[in-house]
Design a protein around this motif. Structure first.
Motif, PDB file in Angstrom:
ATOM      1  N   UNK A 553       0.655  -1.505  -0.105  1.00 40.08           N
ATOM      2  CA  UNK A 553      -0.224   0.102   0.424  1.00 40.08           C
ATOM      3  C   UNK A 553       0.884   1.186   0.170  1.00 40.08           C
ATOM      4  N   UNK A 554       1.481   1.028   0.320  1.00 39.54           N
ATOM      5  CA  UNK A 554       2.799   2.436   0.134  1.00 39.54           C
ATOM      6  C   UNK A 554       3.326   2.891  -0.396  1.00 39.54           C
ATOM      7  N   UNK A 555       3.082   3.941  -1.491  1.00 38.69           N
ATOM      8  CA  UNK A 555       3.257   5.052  -2.146  1.00 38.69           C
ATOM      9  C   UNK A 555       2.346   4.850  -3.387  1.00 38.69           C
ATOM     10  N   UNK A 556       1.216   3.850  -2.974  1.00 37.33           N
ATOM     11  CA  UNK A 556       0.124   3.555  -4.212  1.00 37.33           C
ATOM     12  C   UNK A 556      -1.184   4.774  -4.501  1.00 37.33           C
ATOM     13  N   UNK A 557      -1.173   4.712  -5.605  1.00 34.16           N
ATOM     14  CA  UNK A 557      -1.981   5.849  -6.448  1.00 34.16           C
ATOM     15  C   UNK A 557      -2.561   4.929  -6.745  1.00 34.16           C
ATOM     16  N   UNK A 558      -4.260   5.391  -6.484  1.00 35.11           N
ATOM     17  CA  UNK A 558      -5.674   4.891  -7.248  1.00 35.11           C
ATOM     18  C   UNK A 558      -5.455   4.679  -8.358  1.00 35.11           C
ATOM     19  N   UNK A 559      -5.783   3.850  -9.062  1.00 33.45           N
ATOM     20  CA  UNK A 559      -5.523   3.479 -10.801  1.00 33.45           C
ATOM     21  C   UNK A 559      -4.033   2.847 -11.462  1.00 33.45           C
ATOM     22  N   UNK A 560      -3.295   3.462 -10.352  1.00 29.08           N
ATOM     23  CA  UNK A 560      -1.681   3.349 -10.659  1.00 29.08           C
ATOM     24  C   UNK A 560      -1.028   1.734 -10.686  1.00 29.08           C
ATOM     25  N   UNK A 561      -0.059   1.439 -11.882  1.00 27.33           N
ATOM     26  CA  UNK A 561       0.736  -0.100 -11.048  1.00 27.33           C
ATOM     27  C   UNK A 561       1.786   0.367 -10.501  1.00 27.33           C
ATOM     28  N   UNK A 562       2.260  -0.275  -9.587  1.00 29.01           N
ATOM     29  CA  UNK A 562       3.235  -1.030  -8.258  1.00 29.01           C
ATOM     30  C   UNK A 562       4.307  -2.165  -9.223  1.00 29.01           C
ATOM     31  N   UNK A 563       5.419  -1.067  -8.458  1.00 31.08           N
ATOM     32  CA  UNK A 563       6.835  -2.240  -8.596  1.00 31.08           C
ATOM     33  C   UNK A 563       7.008  -3.003  -7.239  1.00 31.08           C
ATOM     34  N   UNK A 564       7.697  -4.022  -7.771  1.00 27.86           N
ATOM     35  CA  UNK A 564       7.437  -5.194  -6.867  1.00 27.86           C
ATOM     36  C   UNK A 564       8.998  -5.910  -7.336  1.00 27.86           C
ATOM     37  N   UNK A 565      10.480  -5.433  -6.141  1.00 27.33           N
ATOM     38  CA  UNK A 565      11.367  -5.690  -6.780  1.00 27.33           C
ATOM     39  C   UNK A 565      11.578  -6.598  -5.800  1.00 27.33           C
ATOM     40  N   UNK A 566      13.041  -7.971  -6.253  1.00 26.80           N
ATOM     41  CA  UNK A 566      12.819  -8.843  -5.179  1.00 26.80           C
ATOM     42  C   UNK A 566      14.511  -8.760  -5.525  1.00 26.80           C
ATOM     43  N   UNK A 567      15.135  -9.681  -4.472  1.00 25.41           N
ATOM     44  CA  UNK A 567      16.093 -10.218  -5.164  1.00 25.41           C
ATOM     45  C   UNK A 567      16.276 -11.738  -5.543  1.00 25.41           C
ATOM     46  N   UNK A 568      17.524 -11.923  -6.347  1.00 26.37           N
ATOM     47  CA  UNK A 568      17.503 -13.162  -6.704  1.00 26.37           C
ATOM     48  C   UNK A 568      19.144 -13.799  -5.629  1.00 26.37           C
ATOM     49  N   UNK A 569      19.042 -14.735  -5.811  1.00 25.21           N
ATOM     50  CA  UNK A 569      20.608 -15.344  -5.758  1.00 25.21           C
ATOM     51  C   UNK A 569      20.554 -17.006  -7.191  1.00 25.21           C
ATOM     52  N   UNK A 570      21.371 -16.366  -7.775  1.00 23.63           N
ATOM     53  CA  UNK A 570      21.991 -15.678  -7.599  1.00 23.63           C
ATOM     54  C   UNK A 570      21.330 -15.038  -9.098  1.00 23.63           C
ATOM     55  N   UNK A 571      22.335 -14.218  -8.793  1.00 25.65           N
ATOM     56  CA  UNK A 571      21.562 -12.461  -9.662  1.00 25.65           C
ATOM     57  C   UNK A 571      21.368 -12.633 -10.931  1.00 25.65           C
ATOM     58  N   UNK A 572      20.210 -12.440 -11.590  1.00 25.22           N
ATOM     59  CA  UNK A 572      19.926 -12.858 -13.089  1.00 25.22           C
ATOM     60  C   UNK A 572      20.071 -11.565 -14.090  1.00 25.22           C
TER      61      UNK A 572
END
Length: 897
Positions: A553-572
């Motif tokens: 919910x942080x930074x979300x504005x109605x109607x707008x997409x949101x990004x959800x970054x994650x880290x991987x091991x090993x890196x992509x």
């Protein structure tokens, strides 16, 4: 002092499941009609019964849960209606795939046995997503859980079908529909996704009968040539006026077809001649109806060529295409082939290319149903948030086609139409019948089922007992808000609105709160094929449900997409998609930040509890409050007012951002530090007031935070002095005019500015906290700054604080800073050892003089300047200027010393 109670370390796994179990057992989620309360209703967008929780679900359910918890605390009888969707195509595909592993098909089992297998599948996997929603903290009324094929919903579906049929709004007939040859079923227009693909225009000669002349047509689907029954030209096209009414010989098939004139043809496009295939193109179908053309369907349900295809019978459509093109070329009938970029329709479920095909199907006549729905939105009975989605809804409804509602599946609501084997009579009935009401003959039921969205469209009222006139329906309908993504406005939202207007006479919800999609860290849509999906349950296991919810919910504005970054091991590797079998998700910095916020609140709560010696929190009278108490209470009071306004306007991201700033900055970083001297001084008469204010603000901000982070707030609240059983049924805070201390806010902000200025000066001079220094505050507002003497002593390591309006007492060597309402001066001798500082500055001066000379020599070297790239020269020039500026400051400091 008080008993802390809270564990030393914040570990959500220790209490989240325990708290949720207690909420369930106490029945806090259950809502019922209450004449003393206003209703507030949300119906959950029912997830597929066989689905698994993905990040889109988590986002959607978090937003709904925030709103329902908020309204529950405001005293509404707040109902969040849960349930799942039978998901016709999706579920049947899964069960058929399971059968294939056994070497069987649904036809081997027969309809009845196959449906038994599907119900078994539903029983085994149907509860999975519900349990996952509970893990997220969803406060649905689970006592009311519904399923789109349960007895009540099924009764509603049948009621609506029969009523619409009797009104002439449901009809059966042959029309061009979208056909998926893989799923073997019709699709509505909304179930077809269009993608731009590279194709070809094949230009083909159609010979004129009894002549060596011909016309040239262009097509992207040569295999449909087999079903051509005419070639059309525009009636105003002078090039072809002399051949209208004449006969052509259909290439390869050798069937005679007419040349017709129809205004549908654009004479400026291509050759001005268009092949007409009424069975395989929607526009051609309409042309065919106008001219009475024969309809020749040349494909089977699996997109192989049928008996009308002659030598091509049995071939797959693409195999037939190659053979037809080859034969046309061999006969000299293929003029040319041009590359052509065009939109291709694909099944939204399996991705197969959809075939437009003539088929006898059931349809809903949309025009009469669309108008009341459009009027409801125009009058504001239903409002879209953000408002811009109103236009999207209107555009679709104004141009809507009749809705194809029959599906060639076995899993779903079977169409309640019965055909007499003797006289052919069609009977549509709310109850199953076994004999024809006309002749008494034996009947059989339609084999097809209804589009899944037909039952979903009734969800807001079928779940409340309709068609029965129940108390629940009377009290909770219309619902208050629908929370959903913009990707199903057409699929579901529009259909619910017109269904509500038709069956209830009222729009089904007052607001439609539209949110965007959850995308990966690069902004790409999460999907199985890309391997970039993120399992919410894994994130919950790593960080807790509260941290995930707060992140979503942080930074979300109605109607707008949101990004959800994650880290991987090993890196992509750059430019590649993650492979779930190789690249394991090891964390998410955004969720980690949310967990850090939770940890900060946890530690602040432990500090508060450690310093409480009260059983009940009683807010002191204004005369008993110190400046910092009034400041924090006034700031909290403003927060309550603004957050409430934000939530009422669905500005959830704005509301939580204000709450975060208040808790992190105002409460934890400032107020707690400001009151520590009073709390630690047992003889201080204002200590009790400080404890009560500390308790009051923490307790009430936990209420404000509860809809967003329900678990940690419940755990903390239970350890604070409180009334009632649970924070989730406590009263939502309200703005209180008696807590508005405007002067206190202004005055403390001035003191805060002065504290920050002193800290900055000490940081610039690398002065350790252990070294005390005198602070002189030159101001006309001596009464204001005098209230902060204790703060300067404790927070700024002040050996002495002198507040004066006389600037002449300030030593010449003092370091000064100007703030709002005052000038701050700190004698330099108090901050540093003069001899040591001079030695340090001279050493730095020598170093910088060397750097300046090196840069000057380099830039003065013609060999370097003539050969080095412009960017490198510019960087060296910037370095020289930086060193010269630093050297100037060092010399200035030395001269002052």
């Amino acid at each position: 002092m008080g008993n802390i109670g809270l564990d030393k370390n914040y570990d959500p796994s220790n209490f989240e499941d325990k708290i949720y179990k207690n909420w369930i057992e106490k029945g806090y989620f259950h809502a019922k009609p209450d004449p003393n309360k206003k209703p507030f209703t949300i119906v959950i967008p029912p997830p597929n019964v066989t689905g698994q929780l993905h990040m889109g679900h988590a986002f959607d359910e978090t937003l709904q849960d925030i709103l329902i918890r908020y309204k529950r605390m405001q005293g509404y009888s707040a109902l969040w209606m849960p349930g799942t969707d039978h998901a016709g195509i999706a579920t049947q595909i899964k069960v058929e795939a399971k059968l294939r592993e056994e070497g069987k098909t649904r036809y081997d089992l027969g309809r009845e046995k196959f449906l038994e297998r599907v119900w078994e599948w539903k029983k085994e996997y149907g509860g999975r997503i519900i349990n996952q929603l509970k893990k997220l903290g969803s406060s649905c009324d689970w006592d009311r859980e519904r399923f789109t094929m349960d007895e009540g919903c099924s009764k509603a579906v049948r009621e609506v079908f029969v009523n619409l049929y009797n009104k002439g709004l449901i009809y059966q007939g042959p029309r061009i529909i979208n056909w998926c040859p893989h799923c073997i079923t019709a699709l509505s227009n909304e179930e077809v996704e269009h993608t731009e693909q590279q194709g070809y225009f094949w230009h083909i000669k159609y010979p004129l009968k009894g002549s060596d002349k011909y016309v040239i047509i262009a097509t992207t689907r040569p295999e449909t040539l087999l079903g051509d029954t005419a070639v059309a030209v525009n009636p105003d096209d002078n090039r072809y006026k002399d051949i209208v009414g004449k006969t052509l010989i259909l290439p390869l098939v050798e069937r005679e077809i007419p040349v017709i004139a129809d205004e549908y043809v654009d004479k400026e496009f291509g050759t001005g001649c268009v092949k007409i295939t009424p069975a395989h193109d929607p526009n051609d179908f309409e042309v065919g109806k106008r001219h009475g053309l024969e309809i020749i369907k040349v494909m089977n349900d699996d997109a192989t060529i049928n008996e009308y295809g002659g030598k091509y019978e049995g071939m797959d459509r693409y195999e037939a295409r190659k053979a037809i093109v080859s034969d046309l070329e061999a006969r000299g009938l293929l003029v040319k082939v041009e590359p052509h970029l065009h939109n291709v329709g694909q099944c939204y479920r399996c991705g197969s290319t959809v075939e437009p095909i003539v088929s006898k199907q059931w349809f809903v006549k949309m025009s009469p149903l669309a108008k009341p729905a459009l009027d409801a939105v125009a009058k504001g009975d239903t409002q879209f948030v953000p408002e811009r989605f109103t236009k999207i809804f209107n555009n679709w409804m104004e141009g809507v086609f009749d809705w194809c509602i029959s599906r060639q599946l076995w899993w779903g609501h079977r169409i309640p139409a019965f055909y007499c084997d003797a006289c052919g009579e069609v009977t549509v009935s709310k109850e199953d019948i076994t004999v024809c009401p006309k002749c008494g003959g034996k009947v059989h039921q339609d084999e097809d089922v209804l589009d899944t969205w037909f039952s979903s469209a009734l969800w807001p009222f079928s779940t409340l007992g309709w068609p029965e006139k129940t108390k629940d329906l009377e009290y909770f309908y219309p619902t208050d808000v629908l929370v959903t993504g913009y990707d199903i406005i057409f699929f579901w939202v529009a259909r619910m609105i017109f269904s509500g207007m038709e069956n209830m006479g009222k729009a089904p919800f007052k607001h439609v709160f539209i949110h965007g999609l959850v995308r990966d860290g690069k902004g790409e849509k999460m999907s199985k094929s890309k391997g970039n999906g993120v399992d919410p349950l894994k994130i919950i296991d790593m960080y807790g449900a509260d941290a995930l919810r707060f992140t979503l919910v942080t930074g979300v504005a109605p109607g707008n997409d949101m990004r959800f970054p994650v880290t991987y091991n090993p890196p992509v590797p750059e430019g590649q998609n993650p492979d779930p079998a190789v690249n394991e998700i090891t964390g998410s910095k955004t969720v980690e930040a949310s967990r850090n916020f939770a940890n900060k609140i946890w530690n602040a709560s432990r500090f508060t509890l450690m310093n409480l010696d009260i059983d009940k929190c009683i807010l002191p009278q204004a005369k008993e409050l110190c400046l910092e108490d009034k400041w924090i209470l006034s700031r909290y009071n403003t927060l309550v007012q603004e957050m409430t306004n934000n939530l009422d306007k669905f500005e959830l991201g704005v509301a939580v951002s204000k709450l975060y700033d208040f808790l992190w900055d105002d409460f934890c970083d400032w107020y707690i530090e400001l009151v520590k001297p009073r709390l630690f001084d047992k003889e201080n008469p204002t200590a009790k007031a400080a404890r009560n204010v500390l308790c009051y603000v923490l307790s009430n901000t936990m209420k404000l935070l509860h809809p967003f982070m329900p678990f940690i707030t419940e755990e903390i609240w239970q350890h604070l002095p409180h009334d009632g059983e649970s924070i989730m049924i406590s009263k939502w805070p309200e703005y209180d005019e008696s807590l508005h201390f405007a002067d206190a806010e202004i005055e403390l902000e001035k003191i805060k500015s002065a504290i920050k200025a002193v800290r900055n000066v000490r940081a610039e001079k690398n002065v350790p906290n252990s070294k005390k220094a005198k602070i002189i505050i030159i101001t006309k507002l001596t009464d204001v700054f005098s209230q902060g003497i204790m703060f300067f002593e404790k927070l700024c390591s002040a050996s002495e604080v002198e507040i004066t309006a006389d600037k002449s007492i300030v030593p010449e060597t003092a370091v000064t800073a100007v703030v709002d309402g005052a000038e701050i001066a700190i004698p330099l001798d108090d901050l540093i050892n003069k001899d040591e500082e001079i030695a340090r500055l001279k050493k730095e001066q020598t170093r910088l003089e060397g750097e300046v000379k090196r840069a000057e020599d380099k830039l003065g070297n013609q060999g370097f300047v003539s050969k080095a790239p412009a960017k490198v020269i510019e960087e060296e020039q910037n370095k020289l200027k930086m060193y010269e500026d630093m050297l100037h400051k060092i010399k200035d400091s030395l001269s002052k010393l």
